[in-house]
Design a protein around this motif. Structure first.
Motif, PDB file in Angstrom:
ATOM      1  N   MET A 127       0.834  -1.187   0.000  1.00 40.86           N
ATOM      2  CA  MET A 127       0.000   0.000   0.000  1.00 40.86           C
ATOM      3  C   MET A 127       0.875   1.246   0.000  1.00 40.86           C
ATOM      4  N   SER A 166     -19.925   1.943   8.398  1.00 41.64           N
ATOM      5  CA  SER A 166     -18.560   2.320   8.034  1.00 41.64           C
ATOM      6  C   SER A 166     -17.706   2.659   9.255  1.00 41.64           C
ATOM      7  N   LEU A 169     -14.901   4.215   9.168  1.00 42.21           N
ATOM      8  CA  LEU A 169     -14.387   5.580   9.020  1.00 42.21           C
ATOM      9  C   LEU A 169     -15.389   6.581   9.588  1.00 42.21           C
ATOM     10  N   ILE A 193     -10.494   0.442  10.691  1.00 46.72           N
ATOM     11  CA  ILE A 193     -10.550   0.818   9.266  1.00 46.72           C
ATOM     12  C   ILE A 193      -9.590  -0.080   8.478  1.00 46.72           C
ATOM     13  N   TYR A 194      -8.443  -0.373   9.073  1.00 41.44           N
ATOM     14  CA  TYR A 194      -7.459  -1.230   8.403  1.00 41.44           C
ATOM     15  C   TYR A 194      -7.778  -2.707   8.620  1.00 41.44           C
ATOM     16  N   GLN A 225     -10.522  -4.231   8.941  1.00 40.24           N
ATOM     17  CA  GLN A 225     -11.650  -4.785   8.180  1.00 40.24           C
ATOM     18  C   GLN A 225     -11.265  -5.160   6.748  1.00 40.24           C
ATOM     19  N   MET A 226     -10.094  -4.683   6.271  1.00 36.45           N
ATOM     20  CA  MET A 226      -9.732  -4.890   4.863  1.00 36.45           C
ATOM     21  C   MET A 226      -9.283  -6.324   4.608  1.00 36.45           C
ATOM     22  N   LYS A 227     -10.204  -7.118   4.136  1.00 37.69           N
ATOM     23  CA  LYS A 227      -9.868  -8.498   3.790  1.00 37.69           C
ATOM     24  C   LYS A 227      -8.908  -8.543   2.604  1.00 37.69           C
ATOM     25  N   THR A 228      -8.908  -7.436   1.846  1.00 34.53           N
ATOM     26  CA  THR A 228      -8.064  -7.355   0.656  1.00 34.53           C
ATOM     27  C   THR A 228      -6.595  -7.158   1.015  1.00 34.53           C
ATOM     28  N   TRP A 233      -3.222  -6.772   7.300  1.00 35.42           N
ATOM     29  CA  TRP A 233      -3.976  -5.937   8.237  1.00 35.42           C
ATOM     30  C   TRP A 233      -5.171  -6.673   8.831  1.00 35.42           C
ATOM     31  N   PHE A 284       2.165   0.523   6.226  1.00 35.87           N
ATOM     32  CA  PHE A 284       1.599   0.744   4.888  1.00 35.87           C
ATOM     33  C   PHE A 284       2.505   0.166   3.794  1.00 35.87           C
TER      34      PHE A 284
END
Lengths: 254, 291
Positions: free
Chosen positions: B1, B74, B76, B125-126, B128-131, B135, B277
Motif C-alpha cells: 500500500m 462504516s 471511518l 478501518i485497516y 476490516q480490509m480483507k483485501t 492488516w 503501509f
C-alpha cells in the motif's frame, strides 16, 4: 445508505468468455469513450502524450500465460471491470453514503456529489475495479452503462453496456443473472462459469467462463506431429550424394 | 500500500494524543490549573493535528462532514463520531480542571473510554480490509491500542506504567510483524484464485493492461521500501520501545531524558507506521503478477 440491500430484484451483470476473448482491448476503448462523456465526471488522463502517461479506466484487459504440466502454454486475455458483487465490501466501508447498491437491479454506483475521495472503497475492492480520478478527486467505477441500458433515446440494440456492444468476438454477455432462464444464466450453467477470488466472500454477480480444453495445442514433442501433412513434408533427401555431396563437403572445409 | 504521509502522521500523532487524553481522563497525572492546560494543549495539538493531517488525503475535504452519516456500516464514519465525541467530552472535563480546579471524574472516565474507542475505530478501518491480509487480523487493533496507551503513559509522565506498557507494546509490535509476514500466503488468495485459471496450469502475468502505470499500481502495489524492511523494523523497535525504556531507567537528567524518550518513541511509531503501509500487500497486485 451504505448498508447493502438484503435482496435485489434483479442481478444485472456481465458474463465474460475467456475462451473467445482475443485481447483486442476494444471494450476498454468503448468503455472509456462512453463513460468519459456521459454519467458523472469525465475519465481524465494525466500526461497522455508525455513520458509517463496514465489515466482512469473502468475496464482493463490483462493477459496471462498459463503453463499446464504437459503441453504448451496457453495465452488467456482477461478483461476485468466491476463485478457488481452481492456482498460488495466497497459499499459498506463508504463513510458518506456515496457508494450504494441498487435494490432494483443490483448495480453498484457512486453518487459523485457525495464522494469525499477518501479512497477507502478502492482499498476494500479485491479486484481493482475502482479508480480515483486524479483530476476530479472522486471515485470512478463501472456503472454497467446504467445510462445506456435503460435509455429509450437509444435504438434497442444499443441498450446494453458499451463494452458488450462493441466486443467483436462476442466474448462479453449482458443480462440478469438472478433469472435462471436468462441467456446469461444458461451460459454460466452450460460452461461452468466461476467467481473470481471466491474466498474473499464478495459473491460477485459477474461470472467468468473458463477457457475450454484445447486439443490442438500439443507441441511436436508431445504428439510427434505438427500437422496432418507433416509426414509428407519430412525431408526426403537426408544429404547430398555424388558430385554434389563432394562439393558440399569441400565447400564446408574451406 | 502507498504510504501516504498524511495518513501516517494522522494515525501516529492522533494515537499519541488520544492515548494522553485517556490517561488525563482517569486522573493520571492529577493536574489542575496551568499544568493541566499545558497537558491538554499538547494532547489536543497531537489529536486534532493528526485529524487535520488526515484531511489532506481526501479528494474533496470540503465535503468531509458527510462522513458522519454512515456510522451504521462504516468504520471511518464511526471514527469521525468517536473522535468528535472524545474531543468534546474531554474539552468539558479539561475546562473543569483548568478553570474551576474541579475534577468531574465521570466525564473524565467517559472521555478516556471515548479516546481509546477512537484509536480502536482507526485501527478497525485497516483491520476490516480483507483485501490486505497483513492488516486483516486482531493484532492490528492490539498494535494500535498498545502503542497509543504506552505512548500516552510516556507523555503523561507515568514512568512505571510507561516502562511496562512500552515493553508490552514492543512485544505486540514484533508479534504483529511476525504474523503479518505469513498473512498473504495463508489468506488463500493467489494468482490461481484471482484468475481462476489455476486448474489449467501455473499462471504468470504475461502482459499488463497498459504500458504505463495507473492508480491501482500507485496506490496498492508499493514495493519501494521492502528492500530495507528488516533494517527499518530494527530501527523502529529500538526507537519505539528500547531507547525510551533505557532513558526512563536512567537516574539523572529526568526531564530531559523524558523529553528524549517521547521524541524517540514518536520517531519509532512513525517508522513502524510507515512500514505498516509500505509492507502491506493488497491482493489486487496479484492481477499484475506482483505482491
Amino acid at each position: 445508505m451504505t448498508t447493502l440491500p438484503q435482496h435485489t430484484d434483479r442481478k444485472l451483470g456481465l458474463v465474460i468468455d475467456l475462451d473467445t476473448c482475443v485481447g483486442c482491448h476494444a471494450c476498454v476503448i468503448s468503455c472509456k469513450g462512453w463513460n468519459t462523456e456521459n454519467y458523472g465526471a469525465p475519465l481524465s488522463d494525466q500526461s497522455a502524450y508525455g513520458a509517463d502517461p496514465s489515466g482512469t479506466f473502468l475496464n482493463r484487459v490483462h493477459s496471462y500465460e498459463v503453463q499446464p504440466e504437459v503441453g504448451t502454454a496457453h495465452l488467456v486475455h482477461f478483461p476485468k471491470s466491476c463485478l457488481h458483487c452481492d456482498d460488495a465490501p466497497c459499499v459498506t466501508v463508504c463513510p458518506t453514503g456515496a457508494s450504494y447498491k441498487r435494490v432494483e437491479d443490483g448495480i453498484v454506483l457512486v453518487n459523485e456529489s457525495d464522494c469525499i475521495g477518501c479512497g477507502l472503497c478502492a482499498w476494500a475492492c479485491p479486484y481493482g475495479a475502482r479508480e480515483m480520478d486524479v483530476a476530479e478527486g472522486v471515485m470512478k467505477k463501472c456503472t454497467l452503462c446504467v445510462d445506456r441500458i435503460y435509455n429509450e433515446n437509444l435504438p434497442e440494440e444499443d441498450r446494453e453496456p458499451a463494452c458488450v456492444r462493441t466486443c467483436p468476438a462476442n466474448a462479453r454477455h449482458f443480462g440478469d443473472l438472478a433469472d435462471p432462464n436468462s441467456a446469461v444464466s444458461q451460459l454460466v450453467a452450460e460452461r461452468g462459469g466461476v467467481d473470481l477470488m471466491p474466498e474473499q466472500g464478495t459473491k460477485p454477480v459477474n461470472k467468468y467462463l473458463p477457457p475450454r480444453a484445447r486439443d490442438q495445442l500439443q507441441g511436436p514433442e508431445d504428439s510427434g506431429e505438427i500437422d496432418v501433412l507433416a509426414p509428407f513434408l519430412a525431408p526426403v533427401d537426408t544429404g547430398p550424394k555424388g558430385f554434389l555431396g563432394w562439393l558440399d563437403r569441400t565447400l564446408e572445409k574451406l | 500500500m502507498h504510504p501516504a504521509p498524511s495518513v501516517i502522521l494522522f494515525s501516529s500523532l492522533s494515537g499519541l494524543g488520544f492515548g494522553l487524553l485517556a490517561w488525563l481522563g482517569i486522573g493520571l497525572p492529577a493536574v489542575t490549573g496551568w499544568v493541566a492546560f499545558v497537558f491538554f494543549t499538547l494532547a489536543y495539538l497531537l489529536a486534532v493535528g493528526g485529524l487535520i493531517a488526515s484531511m489532506f488525503h481526501l479528494g474533496h475535504p470540503e465535503r468531509a462532514l458527510k462522513a458522519f452519516t454512515q456510522w451504521r456500516s462504516s468504520w471511518l464514519s464511526r471514527e469521525a463520531w468517536a473522535s468528535v465525541a472524545a474531543l468534546l467530552v474531554m474539552a468539558a472535563y479539561g475546562a473543569g480542571l483548568v478553570f474551576f480546579d474541579a475534577r468531574w471524574w465521570p466525564l473524565g472516565v467517559i472521555g478516556a473510554a471515548l479516546s481509546l474507542l477512537t484509536v480502536l475505530t482507526t485501527s478497525m478501518i485497516y483491520t476490516q480490509m480483507k483485501t490486505v491480509p497483513r492488516w486483516h487480523s486482531l493484532w492490528t487493533p492490539a498494535n494500535f491500542l498498545s502503542l497509543s496507551i504506552a505512548g500516552g503513559a510516556l507523555l503523561a509522565g507515568q514512568v512505571t506504567e510507561a516502562m511496562v506498557l512500552l515493553a508490552l507494546a514492543g512485544v505486540v509490535q514484533i508479534v504483529t510483524w511476525w504474523q503479518g509476514d505469513q498473512a498473504l500466503a495463508s489468506s488463500g488468495t493467489d494468482m490461481a484464485t484471482a484468475t481462476r485459471l489455476g486448474d489449467i496450469g501455473s499462471v504468470r502475468a504475461f502482459e499488463p493492461p497498459h504500458t504505463g502505470s495507473n492508480y491501482l499500481l500507485r496506490e496498492f502495489v508499493y514495493v519501494l521500501g521492502r528492500k530495507h524492511a528488516a533494517k527499518l523494523r530494527i530501527i523502529a523497535i529500538l526507537l519505539m520501545a528500547f531507547v525510551p525504556l533505557l532513558l526512563l531507567l536512567s537516574p539523572v537528567l529526568h526531564h530531559l531524558a523524558a523529553a528524549l524518550a517521547v521524541l524517540s518513541h514518536a520517531a519509532g511509531v512513525l517508522t513502524a507506521r510507515w512500514l505498516f503501509f509500505a509492507q502491506a500487500e493488497h491482493v489486487v497486485g496479484l492481477y499484475y503478477g506482483k505482491r
